[in-house]
Design a protein around this motif. Structure first.
Motif, PDB file in Angstrom:
ATOM      1  N   ASP A 248      47.718  44.732  38.292  1.00 61.33           N
ATOM      2  CA  ASP A 248      47.149  45.442  39.427  1.00 61.33           C
ATOM      3  C   ASP A 248      48.215  45.655  40.490  1.00 61.33           C
ATOM      4  OD1 ASP A 248      45.645  46.480  41.499  1.00 61.33           O
ATOM      5  OD2 ASP A 248      44.256  44.800  41.613  1.00 61.33           O
TER       6      ASP A 248
ATOM      7  N   ARG B  65      52.856  43.546  44.195  1.00 56.78           N
ATOM      8  CA  ARG B  65      53.266  44.001  42.861  1.00 56.78           C
ATOM      9  C   ARG B  65      53.946  45.371  42.938  1.00 56.78           C
ATOM     10  NH1 ARG B  65      52.953  43.800  37.091  1.00 56.78           N
ATOM     11  NH2 ARG B  65      54.107  45.693  36.673  1.00 56.78           N
TER      12      ARG B  65
ATOM     13  N   ILE C  24      49.860  37.151  34.423  1.00 57.03           N
ATOM     14  CA  ILE C  24      49.786  37.976  35.623  1.00 57.03           C
ATOM     15  C   ILE C  24      49.171  39.324  35.274  1.00 57.03           C
ATOM     16  CG2 ILE C  24      51.130  39.103  37.427  1.00 57.03           C
ATOM     17  CD1 ILE C  24      53.185  36.878  37.093  1.00 57.03           C
ATOM     18  N   GLU C  25      48.179  39.734  36.055  1.00 58.92           N
ATOM     19  CA  GLU C  25      47.535  41.026  35.838  1.00 58.92           C
ATOM     20  C   GLU C  25      48.441  42.138  36.336  1.00 58.92           C
ATOM     21  OE1 GLU C  25      43.579  41.569  36.180  1.00 58.92           O
ATOM     22  OE2 GLU C  25      43.067  39.558  35.563  1.00 58.92           O
TER      23      GLU C  25
ATOM     24  N   ASP D 250      48.165  43.434  43.623  1.00 59.64           N
ATOM     25  CA  ASP D 250      48.325  41.985  43.503  1.00 59.64           C
ATOM     26  C   ASP D 250      49.343  41.471  44.506  1.00 59.64           C
ATOM     27  OD1 ASP D 250      46.510  41.547  41.503  1.00 59.64           O
ATOM     28  OD2 ASP D 250      47.991  41.423  39.899  1.00 59.64           O
TER      29      ASP D 250
END
Length: 78
Positions: free
Chosen positions: A5, A52, A2-3, A8
């Motif tokens: 950002d 996120r 998972i990034e 997200d």
């Protein structure tokens, strides 16, 4: 993976992976309203979507103080 950002949009499974908990735990934590101790999310059809930044908000919350009513209720059940 998972990034990181802030914009997200995550599923329950991705949120569970990020928090290192089970999906069941995330289902218990997610809420349609912004309330302390919960992760704000939106239902899309039958699925939850969580930003996120909402996870970051949840993790950065201060622990809730027990008020007198809560203490009295726990004494009755304990």
């Amino acid at each position: 993976m998972i990034e990181e950002d802030k914009n997200d949009i995550l599923t329950i499974d991705q949120t569970a992976q990020l928090l290192k908990v089970s999906p069941r735990t995330v289902y218990d934590l997610v809420s349609k309203e912004r309330v302390p101790g919960k992760i704000f999310g939106k239902k899309v059809g039958r699925s939850w979507r969580i930003m996120r930044k909402e996870i970051d908000n949840y993790l950065s919350e201060e622990p809730q103080e027990f008020d007198q009513l809560t203490l009295n209720q726990s004494k009755k059940t304990g």
